[in-house]
Design an enzyme around this catalytic site. Structure first.
Site, mmCIF file in Angstrom:
data_model
loop_
_atom_site.group_PDB
_atom_site.id
_atom_site.type_symbol
_atom_site.label_atom_id
_atom_site.label_comp_id
_atom_site.label_asym_id
_atom_site.label_seq_id
_atom_site.Cartn_x
_atom_site.Cartn_y
_atom_site.Cartn_z
ATOM 1 N N GLN A 166 12.047 33.646 42.945
ATOM 2 C CA GLN A 166 12.200 34.311 43.678
ATOM 3 C C GLN A 166 11.766 33.979 45.214
ATOM 4 O O GLN A 166 10.513 33.879 45.846
ATOM 5 C CB GLN A 166 12.486 35.928 43.288
ATOM 6 C CG GLN A 166 13.354 37.025 44.788
ATOM 7 C CD GLN A 166 14.624 36.196 44.167
ATOM 8 O OE1 GLN A 166 14.785 36.012 42.434
ATOM 9 N NE2 GLN A 166 15.855 36.341 44.366
ATOM 10 N N ASP A 188 17.153 27.387 38.122
ATOM 11 C CA ASP A 188 17.495 27.835 39.605
ATOM 12 C C ASP A 188 17.647 26.361 40.270
ATOM 13 O O ASP A 188 18.513 26.325 41.578
ATOM 14 C CB ASP A 188 16.347 28.067 40.511
ATOM 15 C CG ASP A 188 17.071 29.616 40.789
ATOM 16 O OD1 ASP A 188 17.833 29.862 40.261
ATOM 17 O OD2 ASP A 188 15.897 30.585 41.638
ATOM 18 N N LYS A 226 17.942 40.723 37.211
ATOM 19 C CA LYS A 226 18.202 39.118 36.576
ATOM 20 C C LYS A 226 18.027 39.937 35.170
ATOM 21 O O LYS A 226 18.358 39.452 34.843
ATOM 22 C CB LYS A 226 18.167 38.385 37.501
ATOM 23 C CG LYS A 226 17.755 37.661 38.667
ATOM 24 C CD LYS A 226 17.432 37.287 39.453
ATOM 25 C CE LYS A 226 18.473 36.309 40.763
ATOM 26 N NZ LYS A 226 17.620 35.622 41.939
HETATM 27 N N1 GUN Z 1 17.263 33.898 46.865
HETATM 28 C C1 GUN Z 1 18.505 33.826 47.540
HETATM 29 N N2 GUN Z 1 18.960 33.452 46.438
HETATM 30 C C2 GUN Z 1 18.690 33.080 45.232
HETATM 31 C C3 GUN Z 1 18.555 32.359 44.030
HETATM 32 O O1 GUN Z 1 19.938 32.009 43.456
HETATM 33 N N3 GUN Z 1 17.452 32.299 43.688
HETATM 34 C C4 GUN Z 1 16.391 32.135 43.568
HETATM 35 N N4 GUN Z 1 15.232 31.845 43.713
HETATM 36 N N5 GUN Z 1 16.304 32.938 45.198
HETATM 37 C C5 GUN Z 1 16.528 33.207 45.498
#
Ligand code: GUN
Length: 298
Positions: A98, A121, A54
């Site tokens: 995350q 998110d 990311k």
């Molecule tokens: N863990 C797996 N996919 C995601 C996501 O799209 N966002 C976040 N914050 N954690 C994740």
């Protein structure tokens, strides 16, 4: 192969280029450079890889990124305090915590602490609640489900009145994907471990989203000829011929199903790249929202 291949890698690359152009426009107009903060708690190796990807993607499109790491034994208060500091930081337009968080932390409370305007998110309980309600709109839509919808649109899927089946009911993918499909007037069935006659239910799908985390579970005989199939699974299977000793496969048996489906995403190179592209798009949207004093301008 009879199915059209839905090239997520290419579609995501095009989107990222659009995001980069938008960032350039904003900065040239004298607006602050969009910024994303990531919060990683603990040392889950998969999460570390995702967060690194990311940050790299942010750099490529000109979004500033700020990484914060807390130890696995961080307290609820420490995590929430960090989130509140990021809420107040004007360089940070989007906050991504995350998931999953280490056990012992209350995920909902952490997500609830994120400023609604910075919830790139889309997991804040209010954004999810709005997604689930008629006549309401979330400020942000979760990235993987948003990427799935974008791929379906690019593949020319017809939503109105279609039978859509979502295999898996996770908070991150299955459930929000089902809600998005309902908002497009599809008739949606969500399948899970207690579903009876699974192949039969899946065979009714004009649109199939597989997000269950079981390698090559969906077989050719389960798929309606001509269906659009989106495979969200990323599963490691042993492969002595591969350099790392394993390779990645989806939840769909690609080699079989590609002979039956109308269109299908590969793994890797399908949904995966879309998640990050959508995160970048949401971050620019967050920056524009905050530039406009909280009003959406698109
Ligand atoms: N863990 C797996 N996919 C995601 C996501 O799209 N966002 C976040 N914050 N954690 C994740």
């Amino acid at each position: 192969m009879t199915a059209k291949l839905i090239d997520g890698k290419q579609i995501a690359a095009d989107l990222r280029q659009q995001v980069a152009a938008e960032v350039t426009r904003l900065v040239q107009a004298g607006k602050p450079r969009p910024g994303l903060a990531t919060v990683l708690v603990g040392d889950n190796p998969a999460s570390q890889v995702y967060v690194r990807m990311k940050h790299k993607a942010c750099t490529q499109v000109g979004i500033e990124s700020f990484g914060f790491t807390l130890p696995a034994d961080a307290s609820q208060e420490e995590v929430e305090t960090l989130v509140r500091e990021l809420n107040a930081d004007p360089r940070v337009h989007g906050i991504l915590v995350q998931l999953p968080l280490p056990s012992g932390l209350d995920e909902e409370r952490v997500l609830n602490a994120i400023s609604l305007q910075k919830d790139v998110d889309g997991f804040h309980p209010l954004n999810i609640g709005r997604l689930a309600q008629k006549g309401r709109d979330p400020l942000f839509v979760p990235c993987t489900p948003a990427g799935i919808m974008y791929l379906l649109e690019q593949a020319g899927a017809q939503f109105d009145g279609a039978n859509a089946v979502v295999l898996g009911r996770s908070n991150i993918v299955g459930m929000p994907a089902a809600l998005l499909l309902i908002r497009r007037n599809a008739t949606v069935t969500v399948c899970h471990s207690h579903t009876r006659d699974l192949p039969e239910v899946i065979r009714r799908a004009d649109i199939l989203i597989a997000a269950v985390g079981r390698p090559r579970m969906v077989r050719a005989g389960w798929v309606k000829p001509g269906a659009v199939v989106i495979d969200v699974g990323v599963n490691r299977v042993e492969d002595p011929a591969a350099k790392k000793g394993y390779r990645l496969v989806g939840d769909v048996d690609f080699d079989e199903v590609k002979e039956v489906a109308g269109a299908i995403t590969p793994v890797p190179g399908g949904v995966g790249p879309m998640t990050i592209a959508m995160l970048l798009k949401n971050t620019v949207r967050a920056a524009r929202l905050q530039n406009n004093g909280g009003l959406p301008d698109n």
